[in-house]
Design a protein around this motif. Sequence first.
Motif, short mmCIF file in Angstrom:
data_model
loop_
_atom_site.label_atom_id
_atom_site.label_comp_id
_atom_site.label_asym_id
_atom_site.label_seq_id
_atom_site.Cartn_x
_atom_site.Cartn_y
_atom_site.Cartn_z
N SER A 19 0.80 -1.22 0.00
CA SER A 19 0.00 0.00 0.00
C SER A 19 0.84 1.27 0.00
CB SER A 19 -0.93 0.00 1.22
OG SER A 19 -0.16 -0.16 2.40
N GLN A 20 2.10 1.17 0.36
CA GLN A 20 2.94 2.36 0.43
C GLN A 20 3.62 2.60 -0.92
OE1 GLN A 20 6.02 2.10 3.36
NE2 GLN A 20 6.72 4.18 3.02
N LYS A 21 3.40 3.77 -1.49
CA LYS A 21 4.04 4.11 -2.76
C LYS A 21 5.46 4.56 -2.48
CE LYS A 21 3.36 6.48 -7.04
NZ LYS A 21 2.55 6.01 -8.11
N VAL A 22 6.41 3.88 -3.08
CA VAL A 22 7.80 4.17 -2.77
C VAL A 22 8.59 4.75 -3.94
CG1 VAL A 22 8.75 2.90 -0.83
CG2 VAL A 22 7.86 1.64 -2.73
N TYR A 23 8.27 4.37 -5.14
CA TYR A 23 9.06 4.78 -6.29
C TYR A 23 8.15 5.24 -7.42
CZ TYR A 23 12.77 2.14 -4.02
OH TYR A 23 13.69 1.69 -3.14
N THR A 24 8.72 6.05 -8.27
CA THR A 24 8.02 6.40 -9.50
C THR A 24 8.97 6.11 -10.67
OG1 THR A 24 8.77 8.68 -9.33
CG2 THR A 24 6.59 8.18 -8.45
N HIS A 25 8.47 5.39 -11.61
CA HIS A 25 9.21 5.05 -12.82
C HIS A 25 8.18 4.58 -13.82
CE1 HIS A 25 11.80 2.92 -15.63
NE2 HIS A 25 12.82 3.60 -15.13
N LYS A 26 8.38 4.88 -15.09
CA LYS A 26 7.38 4.53 -16.10
C LYS A 26 7.14 3.02 -16.21
CE LYS A 26 10.61 4.45 -19.93
NZ LYS A 26 10.86 4.74 -21.30
N ASN A 27 8.12 2.20 -15.86
CA ASN A 27 7.98 0.75 -15.97
C ASN A 27 7.72 0.07 -14.62
OD1 ASN A 27 8.92 1.60 -18.45
ND2 ASN A 27 10.07 -0.24 -18.81
N LEU A 28 7.43 0.86 -13.62
CA LEU A 28 7.17 0.33 -12.29
C LEU A 28 5.67 0.40 -12.01
CD1 LEU A 28 9.10 -0.25 -9.60
CD2 LEU A 28 7.82 1.74 -8.88
N ILE A 29 5.07 -0.74 -11.68
CA ILE A 29 3.63 -0.80 -11.43
C ILE A 29 3.40 -1.20 -9.98
CG2 ILE A 29 1.47 -1.94 -12.05
CD1 ILE A 29 2.77 -2.38 -14.86
N GLN A 30 2.79 -0.31 -9.24
CA GLN A 30 2.49 -0.58 -7.83
C GLN A 30 1.09 -1.18 -7.75
OE1 GLN A 30 4.50 1.24 -5.18
NE2 GLN A 30 3.41 0.27 -3.51
N LEU A 31 0.99 -2.33 -7.08
CA LEU A 31 -0.29 -3.02 -6.90
C LEU A 31 -0.58 -3.14 -5.41
CD1 LEU A 31 0.19 -6.00 -9.40
CD2 LEU A 31 -1.24 -3.99 -9.74
N PRO A 32 -1.85 -3.17 -5.04
CA PRO A 32 -2.18 -3.44 -3.63
C PRO A 32 -1.86 -4.90 -3.33
CG PRO A 32 -4.17 -3.44 -4.94
CD PRO A 32 -3.05 -3.03 -5.87
N PHE A 33 -1.86 -5.26 -2.05
CA PHE A 33 -1.68 -6.67 -1.72
C PHE A 33 -2.79 -7.47 -2.39
CE2 PHE A 33 0.71 -4.83 1.89
CZ PHE A 33 1.91 -5.47 1.65
N LEU A 34 -2.45 -8.65 -2.88
CA LEU A 34 -3.39 -9.48 -3.63
C LEU A 34 -3.82 -10.69 -2.80
CD1 LEU A 34 -1.38 -9.58 -6.99
CD2 LEU A 34 -3.28 -8.05 -6.42
N THR A 35 -4.92 -11.29 -3.19
CA THR A 35 -5.30 -12.56 -2.58
C THR A 35 -4.24 -13.60 -2.96
OG1 THR A 35 -6.58 -13.30 -4.49
CG2 THR A 35 -7.77 -12.02 -2.79
N VAL A 36 -4.15 -14.67 -2.20
CA VAL A 36 -3.13 -15.68 -2.47
C VAL A 36 -3.25 -16.25 -3.88
CG1 VAL A 36 -2.25 -17.95 -1.76
CG2 VAL A 36 -2.78 -16.22 -0.03
N PRO A 37 -4.45 -16.62 -4.36
CA PRO A 37 -4.52 -17.15 -5.73
C PRO A 37 -4.06 -16.13 -6.78
CG PRO A 37 -6.53 -17.70 -4.53
CD PRO A 37 -5.75 -16.75 -3.67
N LEU A 38 -4.44 -14.87 -6.62
CA LEU A 38 -3.99 -13.85 -7.58
C LEU A 38 -2.49 -13.63 -7.50
CD1 LEU A 38 -6.82 -11.13 -7.40
CD2 LEU A 38 -6.25 -12.62 -9.32
N TYR A 39 -1.97 -13.64 -6.28
CA TYR A 39 -0.54 -13.45 -6.09
C TYR A 39 0.24 -14.59 -6.75
CZ TYR A 39 3.97 -13.14 -3.72
OH TYR A 39 5.32 -13.07 -3.44
N HIS A 40 -0.20 -15.82 -6.56
CA HIS A 40 0.49 -16.95 -7.18
C HIS A 40 0.38 -16.90 -8.70
CE1 HIS A 40 0.43 -19.49 -3.25
NE2 HIS A 40 1.21 -18.43 -3.17
N SER A 41 -0.74 -16.43 -9.20
CA SER A 41 -0.89 -16.25 -10.65
C SER A 41 0.11 -15.23 -11.17
CB SER A 41 -2.31 -15.82 -11.00
OG SER A 41 -3.22 -16.83 -10.72
N LEU A 42 0.25 -14.12 -10.44
CA LEU A 42 1.21 -13.09 -10.85
C LEU A 42 2.63 -13.65 -10.83
CD1 LEU A 42 1.76 -10.14 -11.65
CD2 LEU A 42 1.94 -9.63 -9.20
#
Length: 152
Positions: A19-42
Amino acid sequence: KRSDFSSIPDNTLVFILGSQKVYTHKNLIQLPFLTVPLYHSLLSLCDVNIVRGEVSAVAAMQIGKPLLWDMYKWRGWFDSLTSDRFLDFIQITPDYRKLHNEFNIWTKKLFLTQIFQILDKNLVPPTSVMQNSQKSLIVTLKKYIDRFYFSL
């Protein structure tokens, strides 16, 4: 803050979860914490994974893609004994061992391109190790985590 994201190659996307935004870069994508199945898919969709928790490390190892385990630190202390046992268990190369230790002990800032180059050459863990020990490792880690009455 140990990794330098300024050198992300143009053909690379980096996903950071939390949840904490730390960096900005055009190729950096910040996502919220995901459910376990979504996280494993990622994890399975990514070419390289840098993971934190023990369960995430096991999930990433099962996928069989290059990974770097950013081991949890307790109050600034790095558990070098657990780290050495992990590295011995997965029968890793000296290059990967050096990267793992530099990344986890925070001796210096590492560029993502450096990390990617080393991980590209060092599949973690080697396929033969996972085939021979995957069930044993999963059972052992599950028992360890379950004794705390929660899971990651």
